[in-house]
Design a protein around this motif. Sequence first.
Motif, PDB file in Angstrom:
ATOM      1  N   VAL A 127     -10.308   5.046   7.737  1.00 19.54           N
ATOM      2  CA  VAL A 127     -11.176   3.993   6.987  1.00 19.54           C
ATOM      3  C   VAL A 127     -10.245   2.903   6.890  1.00 19.54           C
ATOM      4  CG1 VAL A 127     -12.478   3.544   4.912  1.00 19.54           C
ATOM      5  CG2 VAL A 127     -12.263   6.086   5.820  1.00 19.54           C
ATOM      6  N   THR A 128     -10.941   1.801   7.298  1.00 20.78           N
ATOM      7  CA  THR A 128     -10.332   0.415   7.136  1.00 20.78           C
ATOM      8  C   THR A 128     -11.541  -0.487   6.490  1.00 20.78           C
ATOM      9  OG1 THR A 128     -11.210  -0.620   9.190  1.00 20.78           O
ATOM     10  CG2 THR A 128      -9.115   0.549   9.083  1.00 20.78           C
ATOM     11  N   MET A 129     -11.061  -1.558   5.517  1.00 19.32           N
ATOM     12  CA  MET A 129     -11.529  -2.280   4.930  1.00 19.32           C
ATOM     13  C   MET A 129     -11.220  -3.926   5.062  1.00 19.32           C
ATOM     14  SD  MET A 129     -12.505  -0.538   1.453  1.00 19.32           S
ATOM     15  CE  MET A 129     -12.233   1.199   1.318  1.00 19.32           C
ATOM     16  N   THR A 130     -11.762  -4.882   4.982  1.00 19.32           N
ATOM     17  CA  THR A 130     -11.575  -6.235   5.151  1.00 19.32           C
ATOM     18  C   THR A 130     -12.356  -7.088   4.317  1.00 19.32           C
ATOM     19  OG1 THR A 130     -11.229  -6.066   7.670  1.00 19.32           O
ATOM     20  CG2 THR A 130     -11.322  -8.321   7.026  1.00 19.32           C
ATOM     21  N   PRO A 131     -11.745  -7.663   3.007  1.00 20.76           N
ATOM     22  CA  PRO A 131     -10.118  -7.657   3.159  1.00 20.76           C
ATOM     23  C   PRO A 131      -9.715  -6.407   2.514  1.00 20.76           C
ATOM     24  CG  PRO A 131     -11.416  -8.622   1.146  1.00 20.76           C
ATOM     25  CD  PRO A 131     -12.481  -8.398   2.404  1.00 20.76           C
ATOM     26  N   PRO A 132      -8.461  -5.965   2.532  1.00 18.64           N
ATOM     27  CA  PRO A 132      -8.007  -4.693   1.958  1.00 18.64           C
ATOM     28  C   PRO A 132      -8.510  -4.462   0.797  1.00 18.64           C
ATOM     29  CG  PRO A 132      -6.201  -6.059   3.073  1.00 18.64           C
ATOM     30  CD  PRO A 132      -7.432  -6.690   3.013  1.00 18.64           C
ATOM     31  N   ILE A 133      -8.861  -3.227   0.379  1.00 21.00           N
ATOM     32  CA  ILE A 133      -9.000  -2.931  -1.000  1.00 21.00           C
ATOM     33  C   ILE A 133      -8.231  -3.318  -2.113  1.00 21.00           C
ATOM     34  CG2 ILE A 133      -8.327  -0.532  -1.187  1.00 21.00           C
ATOM     35  CD1 ILE A 133     -11.406  -0.001  -1.825  1.00 21.00           C
ATOM     36  N   TRP A 134      -8.673  -3.848  -3.069  1.00 22.47           N
ATOM     37  CA  TRP A 134      -7.918  -4.647  -4.341  1.00 22.47           C
ATOM     38  C   TRP A 134      -7.039  -3.806  -5.067  1.00 22.47           C
ATOM     39  CZ3 TRP A 134     -13.098  -3.271  -4.628  1.00 22.47           C
ATOM     40  CH2 TRP A 134     -13.425  -2.366  -5.696  1.00 22.47           C
ATOM     41  N   TYR A 135      -7.447  -2.365  -4.932  1.00 27.99           N
ATOM     42  CA  TYR A 135      -6.488  -1.536  -6.067  1.00 27.99           C
ATOM     43  C   TYR A 135      -5.023  -1.040  -5.588  1.00 27.99           C
ATOM     44  CZ  TYR A 135      -8.771   2.424  -3.596  1.00 27.99           C
ATOM     45  OH  TYR A 135      -9.410   3.107  -2.632  1.00 27.99           O
ATOM     46  N   ALA A 136      -4.694  -1.555  -4.373  1.00 28.43           N
ATOM     47  CA  ALA A 136      -3.420  -0.947  -3.891  1.00 28.43           C
ATOM     48  C   ALA A 136      -2.726  -1.931  -3.069  1.00 28.43           C
ATOM     49  CB  ALA A 136      -3.925   0.187  -2.747  1.00 28.43           C
ATOM     50  N   ILE A 137      -1.154  -1.962  -3.060  1.00 30.82           N
ATOM     51  CA  ILE A 137      -0.439  -2.674  -2.198  1.00 30.82           C
ATOM     52  C   ILE A 137      -0.362  -2.244  -0.778  1.00 30.82           C
ATOM     53  CG2 ILE A 137       1.962  -3.391  -1.891  1.00 30.82           C
ATOM     54  CD1 ILE A 137       2.111  -2.831  -5.013  1.00 30.82           C
ATOM     55  N   ASN A 138      -0.439  -1.063  -0.858  1.00 33.74           N
ATOM     56  CA  ASN A 138      -0.320  -0.102   0.556  1.00 33.74           C
ATOM     57  C   ASN A 138      -1.145   1.123   0.471  1.00 33.74           C
ATOM     58  OD1 ASN A 138       0.361   0.402   3.143  1.00 33.74           O
ATOM     59  ND2 ASN A 138       2.357   1.003   2.525  1.00 33.74           N
ATOM     60  N   TRP A 139      -1.878   1.244   1.587  1.00 33.66           N
ATOM     61  CA  TRP A 139      -3.026   2.398   1.552  1.00 33.66           C
ATOM     62  C   TRP A 139      -3.400   2.982   2.824  1.00 33.66           C
ATOM     63  CZ3 TRP A 139      -8.147   2.126   3.197  1.00 33.66           C
ATOM     64  CH2 TRP A 139      -8.391   0.620   3.682  1.00 33.66           C
ATOM     65  N   ASN A 140      -3.643   4.266   2.840  1.00 28.87           N
ATOM     66  CA  ASN A 140      -4.307   4.861   3.953  1.00 28.87           C
ATOM     67  C   ASN A 140      -5.398   5.774   3.476  1.00 28.87           C
ATOM     68  OD1 ASN A 140      -1.229   4.715   5.388  1.00 28.87           O
ATOM     69  ND2 ASN A 140      -2.964   4.219   6.950  1.00 28.87           N
TER      70      ASN A 140
END
Length: 163
Positions: A127-140
Amino acid sequence: MNYALNVDHCRGFLDALSMLNSEASDLCATYELLRLPDAPDLLTALGMRVEEYGLNGVGAARDVTAPLWQISVAPYDRAQLPALCQRWFFSSKHMQTAPPGHFRACLVQAFLEALEMSLGEFAVHAVTMTPPIWYAINWNELAFERTNGRESERYLLHFSYSD
């Protein structure tokens, strides 16, 4: 076979490892295995989860519609799961002191066996999101989906660090 019990077993693994990776750190590790909301398709289910998290999962509620995040999924090769788990399970300075080799491999393998018992028949998607999801610095995130006719069952495996 009791799939719910196996999913709970996986959640226990993830809870313990997220606590250990948050120990002695200013970062908060979050590792979760969540059932996604019922929806007509995977992207809609993921969008519903993002919207629900925006309203209920963060301190100041944010009404954020799923289309803003441009959620996409792509097939994920299960052969990559051990490396992904290894990276997240032993990512903090605290957990990097764990003995390398056999100990780490056994821990990852035990989790993957429980995950396989629970979601082995499911297709896996990155799963990817643009912009990166707001609740994490780094995630997968990985989505697991099984469809039987009109019935679908979906789960999300989430790894993240936030401050």
